[in-house]
Every structure is written in C-alpha cells, then in structure tokens.
Design a protein around this motif. Structure first.
Motif, short mmCIF file in Angstrom:
data_model
loop_
_atom_site.label_atom_id
_atom_site.label_comp_id
_atom_site.label_asym_id
_atom_site.label_seq_id
_atom_site.Cartn_x
_atom_site.Cartn_y
_atom_site.Cartn_z
N LEU A 209 0.83 -1.20 0.00
CA LEU A 209 0.00 0.00 0.00
C LEU A 209 0.87 1.25 0.00
O LEU A 209 0.61 2.20 -0.75
N PRO B 125 -4.26 -4.35 -0.03
CA PRO B 125 -3.31 -3.40 -0.65
C PRO B 125 -3.68 -3.02 -2.07
O PRO B 125 -3.24 -1.98 -2.57
N LEU C 283 -6.95 3.54 -5.25
CA LEU C 283 -6.60 4.78 -4.56
C LEU C 283 -7.53 5.90 -5.03
O LEU C 283 -8.00 5.89 -6.17
N ARG D 267 2.34 1.78 -3.48
CA ARG D 267 1.37 2.28 -4.47
C ARG D 267 1.10 3.76 -4.26
O ARG D 267 1.02 4.53 -5.23
N THR E 219 -6.63 -2.20 -3.05
CA THR E 219 -7.80 -1.32 -3.06
C THR E 219 -7.51 -0.07 -3.89
O THR E 219 -6.45 0.55 -3.75
#
Length: 312
Positions: A121, A145, A149, A124, A147
């Motif tokens: 995460l 992780p 943004l 990213r 998901t």
C-alpha cells in the motif's frame, strides 16, 4: 570536608576511614563517569523493516531521540541496503558519515535487522504521488493493498479514505493516515525579506511533509537565492518564498511568437515587465508599436496571448 566530618562522627579508626574514603571516591567517580558518557543520541531500530529501496535514510525507519541537532544529522544518515539484512556496523558507519563519530550514542537494535519488501500500500501511494521518499501509511483497519486509490492523491495529504465497499456494505470507507518523509532545508536563524541565502544560513534534516507547499530538499535549491518574504528560525524553506529566476527583464528585447491557424509568426518586441517562465507580462511589438500580453516561454521569448491597445 563533609566526608571527613562524617567519618569523624562515626568514630572510625584510621584504617577504616581510609577504606570508606576509597569507597566514597569510587562511587563519586562512577557517578561522574556515568554523566560524562550518557548518550546524547538514542537510535532504535526494530527487528525488521520494509524499505522503499536499496538506498534510504536512517530517519525513515529508525526512532531517534536526543539533542535536536544530533537527531537532525542522524536522520539523514545514508543506508545502502543489500543482502537481506542491516547490521550494526552499517548503522555505525552511516552515523560516522554524518560527522557523528565520537558522539556518545546508544544503538538499540538486534545484531542484524531483517529487510523485507516495501509495504504494497505504501509503495502504491508513493508511486501514485511521484514521491521519491518513504510514505508511511497506517489504515485504521486491515485493508486489501490492491484497493483503488482515490483520485487527486498528492503529497502532503495527512490522510486519505479508501473505498472498500462490498455488496453487503455499499458505502464503507477506511481512513489511512499518511506521513510523507522528506529531506528539508531549514533556516538556522530568522532570515529577512530580500536576504540572499548562504549555505551557513540553513541546515538539512529529515522531516514530515504535512503541507501542499513545495519544500526545498537540497542546498542547491536555495543557496544564492533571494527571499521574497521572511522565514522564521527552525522553519523549512518553501520554494514559493524564493525569488524566482527571471529570464526576461523590463527593457530587454525579446522574440514574440504567435500561431495563426497553422502558421507560426515571430516578431521583435521589448519587454515592459520582468518575468519567469510561465509568467504573463506586457511587451511592445517593435514593428507595430502596439502593446500586447504574452507568456514567458524561455529566456528572451514570449508567446503572444492578446493585444491591449488594438492592432495586430
């Protein structure tokens, strides 16, 4: 004198007085030695870290306490990571590179720190914001992780909300607290408006970027630059407080350019104002004597936007 009077009060013989005197002297020296060697800097590293790359700063992953000047210097100690572990010897060498040799330091870490992969995460978020240093991301609950943004992610945000909606919970969000680590150029003492910054006026430290303002992160960005506004001692220098490099000055002859349809037209002009790249300034067309507005696109070059007093 106080020690001698105490020994007399206890009515000890000469030999016992001598013995207890030695004990008292030893305890006094021990206390003095402890004060003299008390750590001025404490560095704490966990058993494992997940660095963003093979070259990082100590302050991105270590807890630092002690005298502020030493903490600031230690925070930027460079670490070259390889082989899956970080040793005490590497940390000591990095501190020495920062001029901290001979300083009493307490280093609290295992014999070697295990190196893992960067948190997915955090990686990213860092890449999405084009951030070259560490971003510490702390979600308030476990989150995938992968998901998506949120749009508009940028450095300086203190938190973001991730949409983790499911068919059962169509409106569910997880708050993620962010810490943007960055080398920062900081004023040693108050700097006045109009003052030219010298190397000795500022210092570097690893800080947290908690504003959308672009902060200087190297001496080269500020050295020799003039301040537009005052800067207080201990405050990071923002790029916006520096006088920008003017590439066009009032009175300079410039090249005026414009595009009419598919045809590029150029003419000679004279700048009536100064400006940096991207500034809109007024210029006079030397052929028509008309005043027009244009955007500075480079040294001595202005792209025409509109006329101010008629004519072509």
């Amino acid at each position: 004198m106080a020690l001698r009077s105490c020994l007399r009060r206890w009515r000890l013989g000469p030999s016992r007085r001598f013995f207890f005197g030695l004990v008292a002297l030893f305890l006094l020296c021990e206390a003095t030695w402890g004060e003299a060697t008390a750590p001025r800097l404490v560095v704490v590293l966990p058993e494992a870290i997940c660095p963003r790359g093979s070259s990082v700063f100590l302050g991105e992953y270590a807890s630092l306490e002690g005298e502020q000047e030493l903490v600031d210097r230690a925070s930027l100690a460079p670490l070259s990571l390889s082989g899956g572990k970080l040793t005490r010897g590497q940390v000591v060498a990095a501190l020495q590179d920062q001029g901290l040799a001979g300083i009493p330091v307490r280093l609290q870490m295992p014999t070697s720190v295990t190196l893992g992969q960067e948190d997915p995460l955090e990686g990213r978020i860092r890449r999405a914001a084009h951030w070259p240093w560490r971003v510490a991301a702390r979600p308030d609950r476990p989150v995938d992780p992968a998901t998506p943004l949120p749009p508009g992610l940028r450095s300086g945000m203190r938190s973001v909300s991730l949409n983790v909606a499911t068919s059962e919970e169509p409106a569910r969000f997880v708050r993620v607290v962010l810490r943007w680590y960055q080398p920062q150029v900081v004023a040693k003492s108050p700097l006045r408006k109009g003052e030219t910054i010298r190397r000795e006026d500022v210092f570097l430290r690893l800080g947290i970027q908690d504003t959308y303002r672009l902060l200087a992160h190297s001496f080269q960005q500020v050295e020799g630059k003039v301040l537009r506004i005052p800067v207080k001692a201990g405050v990071p220098v923002a790029m916006e407080v520096l006088v920008r490099d003017e590439v066009v000055h009032a009175g300079n002859q410039v090249v005026l350019s414009s595009v009419v349809g598919s045809v590029a037209v150029e003419a000679k002009g004279r700048a009536l104002e100064q400006g940096a790249v991207g500034d809109t300034i007024r210029v006079r067309n030397l052929d028509t004597r008309q005043i027009v507005s244009g955007v500075v696109i480079g040294p001595g070059r202005v792209e025409i936007l509109q006329k101010e007093d008629g004519g072509v």
